[in-house]
Enzyme design. Structure first.
Site, short mmCIF file in Angstrom:
data_model
loop_
_atom_site.label_atom_id
_atom_site.label_comp_id
_atom_site.label_asym_id
_atom_site.label_seq_id
_atom_site.Cartn_x
_atom_site.Cartn_y
_atom_site.Cartn_z
N ASP A 180 -3.23 -0.37 9.10
CA ASP A 180 -4.88 -0.92 9.07
C ASP A 180 -5.90 -0.54 9.38
O ASP A 180 -5.84 0.61 8.38
CB ASP A 180 -4.29 -2.50 10.62
CG ASP A 180 -5.46 -3.06 11.01
OD1 ASP A 180 -5.21 -3.70 10.98
OD2 ASP A 180 -6.55 -2.88 11.92
N LYS A 211 1.19 -5.17 16.97
CA LYS A 211 0.14 -4.47 16.04
C LYS A 211 0.28 -3.35 17.00
O LYS A 211 1.24 -2.54 17.97
CB LYS A 211 -0.81 -4.71 16.70
CG LYS A 211 -2.09 -4.73 15.93
CD LYS A 211 -2.28 -5.54 14.42
CE LYS A 211 -2.88 -4.47 13.32
NZ LYS A 211 -3.13 -5.83 12.50
N1 GLU Z 1 -2.88 -4.83 9.01
C1 GLU Z 1 -2.96 -6.41 8.57
C2 GLU Z 1 -3.17 -7.29 8.83
O1 GLU Z 1 -3.87 -7.25 9.84
C3 GLU Z 1 -1.12 -6.19 7.54
C4 GLU Z 1 -0.31 -6.07 8.65
C5 GLU Z 1 1.24 -5.77 7.97
O2 GLU Z 1 1.12 -5.27 6.32
O3 GLU Z 1 1.94 -5.62 8.58
O4 GLU Z 1 -2.41 -8.10 8.89
#
Ligand code: GLU
Length: 445
Positions: free
Chosen positions: A164, A124
């Site tokens: 996100d 993240k």
């Molecule tokens: N931010 C999204 C999640 O919490 C997507 C992450 C992504 O597609 O890599 O899963």
């Protein structure tokens, strides 16, 4: 492993990261029994190696605003675990972002990505920069400045960021452009890209659709149909919008939507035309949800409040972490809510989860029910690797299959002696076992 002791130790080592400790302390007790069946896990201290991220990258982002002032923000990338695939997870731009929040999200992402059945590790990233109120040019300059540092840590087989909160197609596009400029490489290094340059159809819809697909699987275990049900939705961003869209397609009635200032309740339900209005308001005009009541005066806006005291059948928290507390959970149960499926990451506080589970209502944690977004990101990576684009139907069918597989896995590992499905336990054990086995096979690295 003694879960309580591991959590206590982590608390001492990371005292300023409450969300990270909260996420870890939600997972460890549920995997303790399974973990302790494998003495080899303990011998290699698998639990600490799984809880503590592989790597934390922290940097300053310097950019110039429209008035010529030099601004600084913090930038982060948490590369949590790459035992089963390249690091993968979104980037969040929000003023609340700090190391502890991103560590919780990266930890959760590792389990979530494992559940998707696709080969993706967990990561993240983000910044305490808020795109809200910024001009188009400021957003672009910030994204470029952020990528000026991040680009050296990512790659299509190394770490693949996505969106996100605060990072949508616009921001991903600017970051992709800067990555390309810096490296001279056109690569599938980010997901959630525009459709013209390697993005996948259904990626924008995937998290919200996936949450509702998961919800229908949960309801089916009790022989209940979604059609006709009233649904409380929080949030008004990407996840909330497409959760509402899928609810409408399946005959359910969204009653509420919200943003960080308050929520709207529409006694007549939010129909297709009203949802189109919200999409235009949020995605094009970048306005606030309270403007809804100017357009639809029969609806009511509640400033500074969350929608959980309204009466409905189903709740879909699709805004952000810690947005349902114990009192709100009790109100939902009292008002007859039969299912809660999380579109956001960790929206329910631990006491809220306990209330849902004690009341034996259907409750799905985000790492299971919101995994559709990252799943289609995984499919975007596959399409980029084979230099092809799949049709919307192909992607949507695949998404349905994945959400169904995740649900089956939760049932497999989470069904209790009394028949109640503990989706938290099911998701955690299923997600954990795959990563644990891969880590064991790869030695101490
Ligand atoms: N931010 C999204 C999640 O919490 C997507 C992450 C992504 O597609 O890599 O899963």
């Amino acid at each position: 492993m003694n879960a309580a002791k591991v959590v206590e130790d982590l608390k001492v080592r990371f005292p300023n990261e409450p969300e990270y400790i909260q996420a870890v302390s939600q997972v460890l007790p549920t995997i303790e029994e399974e973990y302790n069946k494998h003495p080899e896990f303990e011998k290699y201290n698998l639990i600490e190696r799984l809880c503590i991220p592989d790597r934390v990258i922290e940097f300053r982002v310097t950019w110039v605003d429209d008035k010529g002032n030099v601004q600084t923000n913090m930038g982060y990338r948490i590369q949590h675990n790459n035992a089963i695939g390249p690091y993968k997870g979104g980037i969040r731009y929000h003023k609340s972002v700090n190391l502890g929040i991103l560590k919780f999200l990266a930890f959760e992402q590792t389990f979530k990505n494992s559940l998707t059945t696709l080969p993706m590790g967990g990561a993240k990233g983000g910044s305490d920069f808020s795109p809200r109120g910024k001009s188009e040019a400021e957003v672009m300059r910030f994204c470029q400045a952020f990528m000026n540092e991040l680009y050296r840590h990512i790659g299509p087989d190394e770490d693949v960021p996505a969106g996100d909160i605060g990072v949508g197609g616009r921001e991903v596009g600017y970051m992709f452009g800067q990555y390309k400029k810096l490296t001279h490489q056109f690569q599938g290094v980010l997901t959630g890209k525009g459709i013209q340059f390697g993005g996948s159809l259904i990626r924008p819809e995937a998290t919200g659709y996936g949450t509702v697909y998961f919800l229908t699987s949960m309801l089916a275990t009790r022989g209940i149909e979604l059609a006709g049900k009233k649904v409380l939705i929080s949030g008004a961003g990407n996840v909330a919008q497409y959760a509402a869209e899928k609810c409408l397609q399946l005959g359910a009635i969204p009653m509420t939507m919200s943003d960080s200032d308050g929520y709207i309740y529409d006694p007549d339900g939010i129909d297709r035309a009203k949802l189109d209005y919200i999409m235009e308001l949020k995605n094009v005009e970048r306005g606030r949800i309270k403007e809804y009541v100017e357009e639809y005066p029969t609806a009511k806006y509640y400033e500074g409040k969350r929608p959980w005291y309204e009466k409905a059948d189903i709740a879909l928290p699709c805004a952000t972490q810690n947005e349902i507390n114990g009192d709100e959970a009790a109100a939902l149960v009292k008002n007859g809510v039969i299912a809660v499926a999380e579109g956001a990451n960790m929206p329910s506080l631990p006491e809220a989860i306990k209330i849902f589970q004690d009341a034996k209502i259907l409750y799905a944690p985000g790492k299971a029910s919101n995994a559709g977004g990252v799943s289609v990101s995984g499919l975007e990576m596959s399409q980029n690797s084979e230099r092809l684009s799949w049709t919307a139907k192909e992607v949507d069918d695949y998404l349905k299959r994945i959400m169904n597989d995740i649900h089956e896995n939760c049932v497999k590992y989470g069904t209790q002696a009394d028949g109640y499905i503990n989706y938290v336990k099911g998701a955690n054990v299923a997600g954990f076992m795959k990563v644990a086995k891969a880590m064991m096979a790869q030695g101490l690295v």
